[in-house]
Motif scaffolding. Structure first.
Motif, PDB file in Angstrom:
ATOM      1  N   ALA A  23    -124.366 -70.866 -38.569  1.00 29.27           N
ATOM      2  CA  ALA A  23    -123.567 -71.879 -37.888  1.00 29.27           C
ATOM      3  C   ALA A  23    -122.171 -71.965 -38.467  1.00 29.27           C
ATOM      4  O   ALA A  23    -121.263 -72.496 -37.846  1.00 29.27           O
ATOM      5  N   GLY A  24    -121.969 -71.474 -39.680  1.00 29.28           N
ATOM      6  CA  GLY A  24    -120.664 -71.541 -40.299  1.00 29.28           C
ATOM      7  C   GLY A  24    -119.771 -70.382 -39.927  1.00 29.28           C
ATOM      8  O   GLY A  24    -118.593 -70.383 -40.266  1.00 29.28           O
ATOM      9  N   ASP A  25    -120.257 -69.348 -39.252  1.00 26.02           N
ATOM     10  CA  ASP A  25    -119.445 -68.212 -38.841  1.00 26.02           C
ATOM     11  C   ASP A  25    -118.606 -68.612 -37.636  1.00 26.02           C
ATOM     12  O   ASP A  25    -119.127 -68.890 -36.560  1.00 26.02           O
ATOM     13  N   LEU A  26    -117.283 -68.619 -37.811  1.00 30.75           N
ATOM     14  CA  LEU A  26    -116.391 -69.052 -36.736  1.00 30.75           C
ATOM     15  C   LEU A  26    -116.023 -67.882 -35.846  1.00 30.75           C
ATOM     16  O   LEU A  26    -115.863 -66.755 -36.305  1.00 30.75           O
ATOM     17  N   THR A  27    -115.877 -68.185 -34.569  1.00 24.56           N
ATOM     18  CA  THR A  27    -115.487 -67.172 -33.604  1.00 24.56           C
ATOM     19  C   THR A  27    -114.635 -67.826 -32.518  1.00 24.56           C
ATOM     20  O   THR A  27    -114.454 -69.048 -32.508  1.00 24.56           O
ATOM     21  N   ARG A  28    -114.103 -67.014 -31.612  1.00 25.52           N
ATOM     22  CA  ARG A  28    -113.279 -67.524 -30.517  1.00 25.52           C
ATOM     23  C   ARG A  28    -114.010 -67.316 -29.192  1.00 25.52           C
ATOM     24  O   ARG A  28    -114.814 -66.406 -29.049  1.00 25.52           O
ATOM     25  N   MET A  29    -113.672 -68.158 -28.209  1.00 27.36           N
ATOM     26  CA  MET A  29    -114.256 -68.003 -26.890  1.00 27.36           C
ATOM     27  C   MET A  29    -113.298 -68.580 -25.840  1.00 27.36           C
ATOM     28  O   MET A  29    -112.791 -69.689 -26.001  1.00 27.36           O
ATOM     29  N   ASN A  30    -113.023 -67.796 -24.806  1.00 26.57           N
ATOM     30  CA  ASN A  30    -112.214 -68.261 -23.678  1.00 26.57           C
ATOM     31  C   ASN A  30    -113.137 -68.930 -22.649  1.00 26.57           C
ATOM     32  O   ASN A  30    -114.106 -68.320 -22.187  1.00 26.57           O
ATOM     33  N   ILE A  31    -112.854 -70.175 -22.314  1.00 22.08           N
ATOM     34  CA  ILE A  31    -113.735 -70.961 -21.452  1.00 22.08           C
ATOM     35  C   ILE A  31    -112.932 -71.490 -20.260  1.00 22.08           C
ATOM     36  O   ILE A  31    -111.861 -72.091 -20.433  1.00 22.08           O
ATOM     37  N   GLN A  32    -113.450 -71.256 -19.063  1.00 16.79           N
ATOM     38  CA  GLN A  32    -112.786 -71.743 -17.847  1.00 16.79           C
ATOM     39  C   GLN A  32    -113.392 -73.073 -17.422  1.00 16.79           C
ATOM     40  O   GLN A  32    -114.618 -73.253 -17.414  1.00 16.79           O
ATOM     41  N   VAL A  33    -112.517 -74.012 -17.106  1.00 15.58           N
ATOM     42  CA  VAL A  33    -112.953 -75.346 -16.689  1.00 15.58           C
ATOM     43  C   VAL A  33    -113.451 -75.286 -15.248  1.00 15.58           C
ATOM     44  O   VAL A  33    -112.692 -74.969 -14.328  1.00 15.58           O
ATOM     45  N   GLU A  34    -114.730 -75.602 -15.034  1.00 10.79           N
ATOM     46  CA  GLU A  34    -115.313 -75.641 -13.692  1.00 10.79           C
ATOM     47  C   GLU A  34    -116.014 -76.967 -13.417  1.00 10.79           C
ATOM     48  O   GLU A  34    -116.405 -77.234 -12.286  1.00 10.79           O
ATOM     49  N   ASN A  35    -116.184 -77.765 -14.457  1.00 17.26           N
ATOM     50  CA  ASN A  35    -116.825 -79.070 -14.300  1.00 17.26           C
ATOM     51  C   ASN A  35    -115.838 -80.049 -13.657  1.00 17.26           C
ATOM     52  O   ASN A  35    -114.852 -80.467 -14.273  1.00 17.26           O
ATOM     53  N   ARG A  36    -116.070 -80.400 -12.391  1.00 18.50           N
ATOM     54  CA  ARG A  36    -115.138 -81.259 -11.663  1.00 18.50           C
ATOM     55  C   ARG A  36    -115.071 -82.672 -12.233  1.00 18.50           C
ATOM     56  O   ARG A  36    -114.115 -83.411 -11.958  1.00 18.50           O
TER      57      ARG A  36
ATOM     58  N   VAL B   8    -120.932 -77.668 -20.962  1.00 12.33           N
ATOM     59  CA  VAL B   8    -120.281 -78.913 -20.570  1.00 12.33           C
ATOM     60  C   VAL B   8    -119.030 -78.660 -19.740  1.00 12.33           C
ATOM     61  O   VAL B   8    -118.772 -79.342 -18.741  1.00 12.33           O
ATOM     62  N   VAL B   9    -118.245 -77.628 -20.126  1.00 15.35           N
ATOM     63  CA  VAL B   9    -116.932 -77.411 -19.521  1.00 15.35           C
ATOM     64  C   VAL B   9    -116.999 -76.538 -18.281  1.00 15.35           C
ATOM     65  O   VAL B   9    -116.362 -76.834 -17.272  1.00 15.35           O
ATOM     66  N   GLY B  10    -117.739 -75.458 -18.327  1.00 29.70           N
ATOM     67  CA  GLY B  10    -117.749 -74.540 -17.183  1.00 29.70           C
ATOM     68  C   GLY B  10    -118.440 -73.238 -17.497  1.00 29.70           C
ATOM     69  O   GLY B  10    -119.658 -73.186 -17.646  1.00 29.70           O
ATOM     70  N   ARG B  11    -117.655 -72.174 -17.646  1.00 26.12           N
ATOM     71  CA  ARG B  11    -118.229 -70.868 -17.928  1.00 26.12           C
ATOM     72  C   ARG B  11    -117.272 -70.063 -18.800  1.00 26.12           C
ATOM     73  O   ARG B  11    -116.089 -70.387 -18.933  1.00 26.12           O
ATOM     74  N   LYS B  12    -117.804 -68.978 -19.362  1.00 22.50           N
ATOM     75  CA  LYS B  12    -116.975 -68.075 -20.137  1.00 22.50           C
ATOM     76  C   LYS B  12    -115.999 -67.356 -19.208  1.00 22.50           C
ATOM     77  O   LYS B  12    -116.342 -67.006 -18.075  1.00 22.50           O
ATOM     78  N   SER B  13    -114.796 -67.133 -19.714  1.00 22.21           N
ATOM     79  CA  SER B  13    -113.774 -66.462 -18.918  1.00 22.21           C
ATOM     80  C   SER B  13    -113.528 -65.057 -19.455  1.00 22.21           C
ATOM     81  O   SER B  13    -113.602 -64.822 -20.670  1.00 22.21           O
ATOM     82  N   ASP B  14    -113.264 -64.145 -18.531  1.00 22.72           N
ATOM     83  CA  ASP B  14    -112.935 -62.775 -18.936  1.00 22.72           C
ATOM     84  C   ASP B  14    -111.487 -62.662 -19.405  1.00 22.72           C
ATOM     85  O   ASP B  14    -111.087 -61.642 -19.971  1.00 22.72           O
ATOM     86  N   MET B  15    -110.710 -63.696 -19.183  1.00 23.77           N
ATOM     87  CA  MET B  15    -109.303 -63.676 -19.597  1.00 23.77           C
ATOM     88  C   MET B  15    -109.198 -63.851 -21.116  1.00 23.77           C
ATOM     89  O   MET B  15    -109.897 -64.690 -21.694  1.00 23.77           O
ATOM     90  N   ASP B  16    -108.343 -63.084 -21.779  1.00 28.37           N
ATOM     91  CA  ASP B  16    -108.106 -63.207 -23.212  1.00 28.37           C
ATOM     92  C   ASP B  16    -106.731 -63.852 -23.408  1.00 28.37           C
ATOM     93  O   ASP B  16    -105.698 -63.201 -23.275  1.00 28.37           O
ATOM     94  N   LEU B  17    -106.723 -65.142 -23.717  1.00 32.77           N
ATOM     95  CA  LEU B  17    -105.457 -65.864 -23.834  1.00 32.77           C
ATOM     96  C   LEU B  17    -104.596 -65.359 -24.983  1.00 32.77           C
ATOM     97  O   LEU B  17    -103.369 -65.463 -24.936  1.00 32.77           O
ATOM     98  N   ARG B  18    -105.221 -64.813 -26.003  1.00 34.38           N
ATOM     99  CA  ARG B  18    -104.444 -64.327 -27.154  1.00 34.38           C
ATOM    100  C   ARG B  18    -103.613 -63.094 -26.802  1.00 34.38           C
ATOM    101  O   ARG B  18    -102.620 -62.792 -27.471  1.00 34.38           O
ATOM    102  N   SER B  19    -104.021 -62.381 -25.781  1.00 34.58           N
ATOM    103  CA  SER B  19    -103.303 -61.161 -25.403  1.00 34.58           C
ATOM    104  C   SER B  19    -102.150 -61.418 -24.433  1.00 34.58           C
ATOM    105  O   SER B  19    -101.346 -60.521 -24.165  1.00 34.58           O
ATOM    106  N   LEU B  20    -102.053 -62.654 -23.923  1.00 32.77           N
ATOM    107  CA  LEU B  20    -100.985 -62.973 -22.971  1.00 32.77           C
ATOM    108  C   LEU B  20     -99.660 -63.157 -23.705  1.00 32.77           C
ATOM    109  O   LEU B  20     -99.617 -63.746 -24.796  1.00 32.77           O
TER     110      LEU B  20
END
Length: 426
Positions: free
Chosen positions: A199-212, A271-283
């Protein structure tokens, strides 16, 4: 040229023992080397050929070297010590106690059956488990019992020297045997994650908001956000990339870059929506991520909430590292000297935050010596306090090993008292 048993003679001999021992320890045989234990064998060889040093100098070097060893160990493990106790304190303490008690029982049995003096048997036990602090404690206890004489205090050291080589070799052989019987592939084990995930291993995840239900709500209104322990470093909205803050309004279709433990991020996706294929760090954008070291005395002890870096500079702290432990900091996180923070924001804003916090790696390479020697002095005083126990022939003391170790663990947890910072570079 150099008088026998002088301080200069002792320094030369000790230096030669250390140099030869380290050289021997680096020799690899069947992909195994002795490491620092080579110094012990070097010392045994010198002593065998009658090359000795002044008794008082030798005792000082032995005791002070042990103090430095246990004090630095305490400083290193202290920050994570109490967290480990909270997570698995009972199990770890029971395991440690069983190892000590079983070893002690076996030592008594060997002493009785083999006709070995108990003082020597204690040294054998310390050497067999390669535990130098326990040897120091045994020697101190025998010295406190004045009626036994000085010769008795030397017996544990002899037993330790006899058993230590076998303790080293036995441990190595046991590990090799376990690896062979278990058919362990070290390369594969090193590249794979621990079973069940940490649980202490940190990682990143791109999440798209779909919860209206979140549409039009500020970021802080995401259910259970604080308890999840995650941070958002970037927000993509209508083709524009920005650093989100607590009052940033969410919209369906937005993409968030979240940082946190993988299991918690998976919960956030639900809670928020779904995983996104977009990589915000690369933009392409003016947003950067930079590692900042806390070195300014003015901010020590202040919390991230008090500094309010997000509102003042538009910079968020997504990660913090202290004593090689990485986690997601919250608003109550108090800054300590040597903390490493991962800052995300626009380049100029991050530069201002770095100036505020110090970010001077050079300051880390120069430990504050006043707190170091103050801590050692407190540890020696604590170790010298007598504790009277019924049935014991002499008061019990933590000794020159236990006292500095306990003080170092406590001080590394406190980290700062007034102007004194107990940070030590690793």
């Amino acid at each position: 040229m150099i008088a026998a048993h002088s301080v200069a003679h002792a320094i030369v001999i000790i230096s030669l023992v250390a140099a030869l021992g380290l050289a021997v320890g680096n020799i690899r045989l069947f992909r195994v080397n002795l490491g620092i234990a080579g110094v012990l064998f070097s010392g045994i060889a010198f002593g065998h050929f009658g090359i000795t040093v002044n008794k008082e100098v030798l005792e000082f070097l032995r005791e002070f070297g042990l103090i430095l060893f246990v004090y630095t160990i305490g400083m290193q493990v202290g920050p994570g010590f109490f967290a480990s106790l909270r997570q698995a304190g009972l199990r770890l303490n029971l395991l440690a106690a069983s190892v000590v008690l079983l070893g002690a029982a076996l030592t008594v049995l060997v002493s009785r059956l083999g006709g070995i003096e108990m003082a020597s048997a204690v040294g054998l036990y310390s050497g067999a488990v390669t535990n130098t602090p326990s040897l120091a404690a045994a020697q101190q206890a025998l010295k406190d019992i004045g009626s036994l004489g000085e010769e008795a205090a030397r017996l544990p050291g002899i037993g330790y020297a006899v058993a230590y080589p076998f303790g080293i070799l036995g441990t190595i052989l046991a590990m090799v045997l376990a690896r062979w019987l278990g058919r362990v592939d070290l390369a594969r084990e090193a590249s794979s994650k621990p079973c069940g995930g940490d649980a202490g291993d940190l990682t990143r995840m791109n999440i798209q908001v779909e919860n209206r239900n979140l549409d039009g709500l500020p970021l802080s209104r995401i259910p259970a956000l604080e308890s999840l322990g995650v941070r958002f470093s970037r927000l993509f909205h209508e083709g524009r990339l920005s650093v989100p803050q607590r009052d940033t309004v969410l919209h369906v279709g937005d993409v968030l870059l979240a940082v946190g433990p993988k299991a918690r991020l998976e919960e956030l996706v639900l809670v928020v929506g779904r995983k996104s294929d977009m990589d915000l760090r690369s933009l392409p954008s003016d947003i950067i991520s930079s590692r900042i070291i806390v070195t300014h005395k003015e901010v020590l002890g202040k919390t991230l909430g008090e500094l309010d870096l997000a509102s003042r500079y538009g910079v968020v702290m997504t990660r913090a590292a202290r004593a090689e432990i990485e986690f997601v900091p919250n608003a109550q996180y108090a800054l300590h000297f040597g903390d490493a923070l991962q800052a995300v924001g626009e380049k100029e804003a991050v530069a201002k935050v770095a100036e505020l916090l110090g970010n001077s790696p050079r300051a880390l390479s120069h430990p504050q010596l006043i707190p170091v020697f103050t801590g050692i002095a407190l540890g020696v005083l604590l170790g010298s306090l007598p504790i009277a126990l019924p049935g014991m022939p002499a008061p019990v003391r933590l000794g020159l090993a236990g006292g500095p170790l306990v003080v170092a663990i406590l001080l590394s947890r406190i980290r700062r008292i007034g102007p004194l910072s107990w940070y030590m570079p690793m």
